[in-house]
Scaffold this motif. Structure first.
Motif, short mmCIF file in Angstrom:
data_model
loop_
_atom_site.label_atom_id
_atom_site.label_comp_id
_atom_site.label_asym_id
_atom_site.label_seq_id
_atom_site.Cartn_x
_atom_site.Cartn_y
_atom_site.Cartn_z
N ARG A 8 -3.39 -95.50 25.45
CA ARG A 8 -2.38 -95.86 24.46
C ARG A 8 -2.59 -97.43 24.09
O ARG A 8 -3.03 -98.09 25.22
CB ARG A 8 -1.19 -95.64 24.87
CG ARG A 8 0.03 -95.94 24.14
CD ARG A 8 1.22 -95.61 24.86
NE ARG A 8 1.55 -94.29 25.08
CZ ARG A 8 2.31 -93.42 24.97
NH1 ARG A 8 3.29 -93.62 24.07
NH2 ARG A 8 2.25 -91.89 25.02
N GLU A 37 -5.60 -93.04 31.72
CA GLU A 37 -4.94 -92.96 32.85
C GLU A 37 -5.73 -91.97 33.79
O GLU A 37 -5.05 -90.77 33.98
CB GLU A 37 -3.48 -92.50 32.70
CG GLU A 37 -2.65 -93.80 32.47
CD GLU A 37 -1.26 -93.62 32.12
OE1 GLU A 37 -0.79 -92.66 32.84
OE2 GLU A 37 -0.60 -94.46 31.25
N GLN A 57 -11.97 -81.11 21.43
CA GLN A 57 -10.92 -81.14 22.12
C GLN A 57 -10.92 -80.85 23.56
O GLN A 57 -10.01 -81.39 24.31
CB GLN A 57 -9.81 -80.25 21.30
CG GLN A 57 -9.33 -80.58 19.93
CD GLN A 57 -8.50 -79.76 19.28
OE1 GLN A 57 -8.40 -78.67 19.40
NE2 GLN A 57 -7.44 -80.39 18.44
N HIS A 94 -10.10 -83.54 26.57
CA HIS A 94 -9.16 -82.93 27.48
C HIS A 94 -9.80 -83.15 28.73
O HIS A 94 -9.35 -83.63 29.85
CB HIS A 94 -8.85 -81.40 27.33
CG HIS A 94 -7.92 -81.06 28.55
ND1 HIS A 94 -6.46 -81.49 28.83
CD2 HIS A 94 -8.12 -80.09 29.43
CE1 HIS A 94 -6.11 -80.80 29.88
NE2 HIS A 94 -7.14 -79.83 30.11
N THR A 141 -10.37 -87.09 29.74
CA THR A 141 -8.88 -87.83 29.94
C THR A 141 -8.04 -87.20 30.99
O THR A 141 -7.37 -87.78 31.63
CB THR A 141 -8.15 -88.03 28.84
OG1 THR A 141 -7.97 -86.89 28.06
CG2 THR A 141 -9.26 -88.74 27.58
N SER A 149 -5.82 -85.09 30.05
CA SER A 149 -4.56 -84.99 29.37
C SER A 149 -4.80 -84.00 28.19
O SER A 149 -5.72 -84.46 27.37
CB SER A 149 -4.02 -86.39 28.97
OG SER A 149 -3.07 -86.47 28.31
N GLN A 150 -3.88 -83.41 27.77
CA GLN A 150 -3.73 -82.92 26.45
C GLN A 150 -2.89 -83.48 25.26
O GLN A 150 -2.82 -83.11 24.42
CB GLN A 150 -2.99 -81.44 26.70
CG GLN A 150 -4.28 -80.54 27.46
CD GLN A 150 -3.88 -79.05 27.16
OE1 GLN A 150 -3.29 -78.68 26.14
NE2 GLN A 150 -4.25 -78.17 28.09
N SER A 151 -2.40 -84.72 25.76
CA SER A 151 -1.78 -85.61 24.98
C SER A 151 -2.52 -86.17 23.97
O SER A 151 -3.73 -86.32 23.89
CB SER A 151 -1.24 -86.65 25.96
OG SER A 151 -0.86 -87.72 24.81
N SER A 152 -2.09 -86.41 22.54
CA SER A 152 -2.83 -87.07 21.62
C SER A 152 -2.60 -88.69 21.40
O SER A 152 -2.97 -89.12 20.70
CB SER A 152 -2.29 -86.40 20.08
OG SER A 152 -1.06 -86.68 20.00
N HIS A 153 -2.02 -89.03 22.65
CA HIS A 153 -1.68 -90.66 22.84
C HIS A 153 -2.76 -91.33 23.21
O HIS A 153 -2.71 -92.03 23.96
CB HIS A 153 -0.45 -90.96 23.70
CG HIS A 153 0.73 -90.23 23.08
ND1 HIS A 153 1.43 -90.48 21.99
CD2 HIS A 153 1.54 -89.17 23.63
CE1 HIS A 153 2.39 -89.81 21.92
NE2 HIS A 153 2.58 -88.89 22.64
N GLU A 169 -5.29 -93.89 15.55
CA GLU A 169 -4.75 -92.89 16.54
C GLU A 169 -5.54 -91.52 16.56
O GLU A 169 -6.29 -90.97 15.70
CB GLU A 169 -3.50 -92.36 16.08
CG GLU A 169 -2.41 -93.60 16.10
CD GLU A 169 -2.07 -93.94 17.45
OE1 GLU A 169 -1.94 -93.06 18.36
OE2 GLU A 169 -1.70 -94.94 17.89
N GLN A 188 -5.09 -88.29 16.77
CA GLN A 188 -4.60 -87.56 15.94
C GLN A 188 -5.16 -87.65 14.39
O GLN A 188 -5.45 -86.72 13.82
CB GLN A 188 -3.13 -87.00 15.93
CG GLN A 188 -2.62 -85.86 15.34
CD GLN A 188 -1.21 -85.34 15.77
OE1 GLN A 188 -0.50 -86.53 16.01
NE2 GLN A 188 -0.91 -84.25 15.92
#
Length: 124
Positions: free
Chosen positions: A11, A17, A78, A82, A85, A87-91, A104, A106
Motif C-alpha cells: 500500500r 507485509e 492471482q 497471493h 504476498t 495476502s488475498q487483499s487487493s491493497h 492499484e 485491481q
C-alpha cells in the motif's frame, strides 16, 4: 496472451507485509515453480504457454517490492500474487514498466484481463 513487466508494492508504494522466508515457502508450494536462494523464481505452466518470472527484493525484515514479468492467465496471476504476498487483499500497487505508470492492483488486473475473473484451472 499479452506480456507484462512490473514492480509489485504494498500500500502507498510501501513494503509488502511479509518476510522473504515466508514468501519463499509459499512460492515453493506452487507446482512447477523454481525458486533460487537469491529471490529469483520462474513458474512455467501449460508447456511454457504461461510463464512468470520474478525477483523478490527484501530489506529490514520485509519485502520491499517484487519484480514480475511474463505472460499468464488471470487465475495464474492471482495465485502467484497471493503466494508472493501472503495476502488475498487487493491493497497493492503496481508500477508498470517501461512506462512507469502506477496503478492499484485491481485496476491493473481489470485493464490487463478485461474479461473478468478467469475460471480456468491451472495445469500441473
Amino acid at each position: 496472451m499479452p506480456e507484462f513487466h512490473l514492480y509489485l508494492y504494498g500500500r502507498s508504494k510501501g513494503p509488502i507485509e511479509s518476510s522473504f522466508e515466508a514468501a519463499e515457502e509459499r512460492l515453493k508450494g506452487l507446482p512447477k515453480l523454481y525458486f533460487e536462494p537469491d529471490g529469483s523464481f520462474v513458474w512455467a505452466l501449460d508447456e511454457g504457454r504461461q510463464q512468470v518470472f520474478g525477483m523478490v527484493y527484501d530489506a529490514a525484515g520485509a519485502i520491499q517490492y517484487i519484480e514480475l514479468w511474463g505472460r499468464c492467465e488471470r487465475i495464474t496471476w492471482q495465485q502467484i500474487v497471493h503466494a508472493a504476498t501472503g495476502s488475498q487483499s487487493s491493497h497493492f500497487e503496481v508500477l508498470r514498466l517501461p512506462d512507469q505508470r502506477l496503478q492499484e492492483l485491481q485496476d491493473f488486473e481489470t485493464e490487463f484481463w478485461p474479461g473478468g475473473a478467469d475460471s480456468s484451472v491451472v495445469s500441473e
